[in-house]
Design a protein around this motif. Sequence first.
Motif, PDB file in Angstrom:
ATOM      1  N   VAL A  60      43.565 -47.985 -36.455  1.00 52.32           N
ATOM      2  CA  VAL A  60      44.332 -47.273 -37.480  1.00 52.32           C
ATOM      3  C   VAL A  60      43.640 -47.434 -38.825  1.00 52.32           C
ATOM      4  O   VAL A  60      43.257 -48.543 -39.204  1.00 52.32           O
ATOM      5  CB  VAL A  60      45.786 -47.793 -37.580  1.00 52.32           C
TER       6      VAL A  60
ATOM      7  N   GLN B 150      44.230 -46.555 -42.939  1.00 53.78           N
ATOM      8  CA  GLN B 150      45.252 -46.201 -43.929  1.00 53.78           C
ATOM      9  C   GLN B 150      44.568 -45.735 -45.207  1.00 53.78           C
ATOM     10  O   GLN B 150      43.691 -46.406 -45.736  1.00 53.78           O
ATOM     11  CB  GLN B 150      46.143 -47.406 -44.215  1.00 53.78           C
TER      12      GLN B 150
ATOM     13  N   LEU C 281      48.391 -42.343 -42.602  1.00 48.41           N
ATOM     14  CA  LEU C 281      47.635 -43.009 -41.555  1.00 48.41           C
ATOM     15  C   LEU C 281      46.745 -42.029 -40.804  1.00 48.41           C
ATOM     16  O   LEU C 281      47.152 -40.896 -40.522  1.00 48.41           O
ATOM     17  CB  LEU C 281      48.579 -43.692 -40.565  1.00 48.41           C
TER      18      LEU C 281
ATOM     19  N   TYR D 168      52.267 -51.111 -33.419  1.00 41.00           N
ATOM     20  CA  TYR D 168      50.849 -51.479 -33.432  1.00 41.00           C
ATOM     21  C   TYR D 168      50.716 -52.843 -34.087  1.00 41.00           C
ATOM     22  O   TYR D 168      51.063 -53.022 -35.257  1.00 41.00           O
ATOM     23  CB  TYR D 168      50.069 -50.429 -34.221  1.00 41.00           C
TER      24      TYR D 168
ATOM     25  N   PRO E  11      47.790 -55.300 -34.802  1.00 42.45           N
ATOM     26  CA  PRO E  11      46.351 -55.500 -34.735  1.00 42.45           C
ATOM     27  C   PRO E  11      45.946 -56.967 -34.617  1.00 42.45           C
ATOM     28  O   PRO E  11      46.664 -57.866 -35.044  1.00 42.45           O
ATOM     29  CB  PRO E  11      45.864 -54.901 -36.057  1.00 42.45           C
TER      30      PRO E  11
ATOM     31  N   VAL F 142      42.887 -57.328 -39.487  1.00 39.76           N
ATOM     32  CA  VAL F 142      43.160 -56.433 -40.611  1.00 39.76           C
ATOM     33  C   VAL F 142      41.956 -56.508 -41.551  1.00 39.76           C
ATOM     34  O   VAL F 142      41.539 -57.605 -41.930  1.00 39.76           O
ATOM     35  CB  VAL F 142      44.447 -56.819 -41.358  1.00 39.76           C
TER      36      VAL F 142
ATOM     37  N   TRP G  34      43.254 -52.761 -37.980  1.00 39.21           N
ATOM     38  CA  TRP G  34      43.881 -51.926 -39.019  1.00 39.21           C
ATOM     39  C   TRP G  34      42.941 -51.951 -40.206  1.00 39.21           C
ATOM     40  O   TRP G  34      42.604 -53.012 -40.727  1.00 39.21           O
ATOM     41  CB  TRP G  34      45.244 -52.498 -39.398  1.00 39.21           C
TER      42      TRP G  34
END
Length: 353
Positions: free
Chosen positions: A96, A98, A108, A257, A259, A262, A333
Motif C-alpha cells: 500500500v 499513501q 491510497l 491490512y 504490514p 512501515v 506500507w
Amino acid sequence: MRSSRALVRAIVPLAVAGLVLTGCGGGGSSKSSNPGGSSSAPGAPASSAAPAPTTDPLTGLPASNGGVTNHPVYIAKIDNTSSSRPQYGIGDADLVTQELVEGGITRLAVFFYSKLPEKAGPIRSMRLTDIGVAKPLNARLVTSGAAPVTLNGLAKAGVKFIDMNNPNVRRILDGTHDTLHSVQANIDKLGASANQKTPARPEDFFDWGTDADFTGTIPATTVDTKIGNAPGSNDIWKYVGGKYVLQNGYMDPGSVYKPDTVIALTVKTSIAPYKDPAGNPVPVTHFEGKGKAVIFHGGKALKARWSKDGVEGLPKFTTKDGTAVKIPAGHVWLALVPKGGQSVSAGSVTWHK
C-alpha cells in the motif's frame, strides 16, 4: 532500468516449466551430470540462464508459482477519509502506498497481485502522482476517472488504467456509502479477464531481504506519519504481535491490512495546473529522485536514504555511509511524506517506544 525489466520478462516464460523443481530458498538447480557440478562439456561456456524466481515480487515472500501470473499488477485508488468507512479489500493487498491529494487529505494506491479480491473500494480518481507509483511495474490503475490534465499526463507516460467503462468497476448504491464513495471494483474478475497472453512476472519492487538483514536499533513501537494537514489525516501505528496496526484507519474489520514494515519517505511536491471542483490546488507528489527515509520494522527504526531513478525506477535504500539496505520480506506500507513548499505543507514522521 528499462533493459533489465525486459530481461526479467523475457526469461520468466522460459523458466515457468521448471518452477516445480525449484525450492523456496533461492532458485535451486537440477542434478549435475559430472562431479564438478556443471552439465556442460569440458571447455564449454557456463550457462548464464537466471534461476527461476521463487518469491512474490511485491512482498518477497515465497510463492509456489514464483510470482508468475497471467495478469498485471492492479493498483486500486481508494479513498482514505471518514467517508470511505468501511474500505473494502485492503487486507488482500501486497503493498500500500499513501499519497497526498487536495484539501490536505490522503488517498491510497493499493497494490493487488498475489491475491485479487472480489470487492475493493471505495474507488476514487487518479492523480499525476500515480505515474511514479504505477510505471515501475507497468501496473494497471483501477479508478473512477481523472481530470483531463491527469489523463493527458498518464497517456504521455504510457500508464494504463481501468475505469468505470469496465463493467467490473461500477457504482453500487447499497446504503453503506454516499454516492461519491460508492464505486467498487471486482479485482478478481479483472484478473480473470486480463488479456496478458504470456505468463510474466514484474521486477521485485524492493531489494528484499530477511529480518536478520534489518539493522534498525532505535526503539519505535508507536509511529505517527503526517502526510496531509487536514484534521485526522495523520496515521498512528502500533507495533503489536509482530505487525503494525493502524489505530485510526477506516478498513473493514474483516479485511485489515497489517504490514510487517512501515516506510516513510520525504518527497518533493508541486502543484498541478488545475484546481479541484471546490477550488483547491491539486498537489503532485514526485515519486522519483532521492531523499530521507525512515524504515520501521520489528518495533525498531532505521534512518536511511532513498533513491528512485525517474518515474520508471524502483526505490532503493542506503544507510548514511552508502551501505545498501534490504527490506525484510513481507507486507509494506509506504507513506509519501511531503517535504513542503509551493502551497504544500510539510509533513512529518515521529516515533517513540
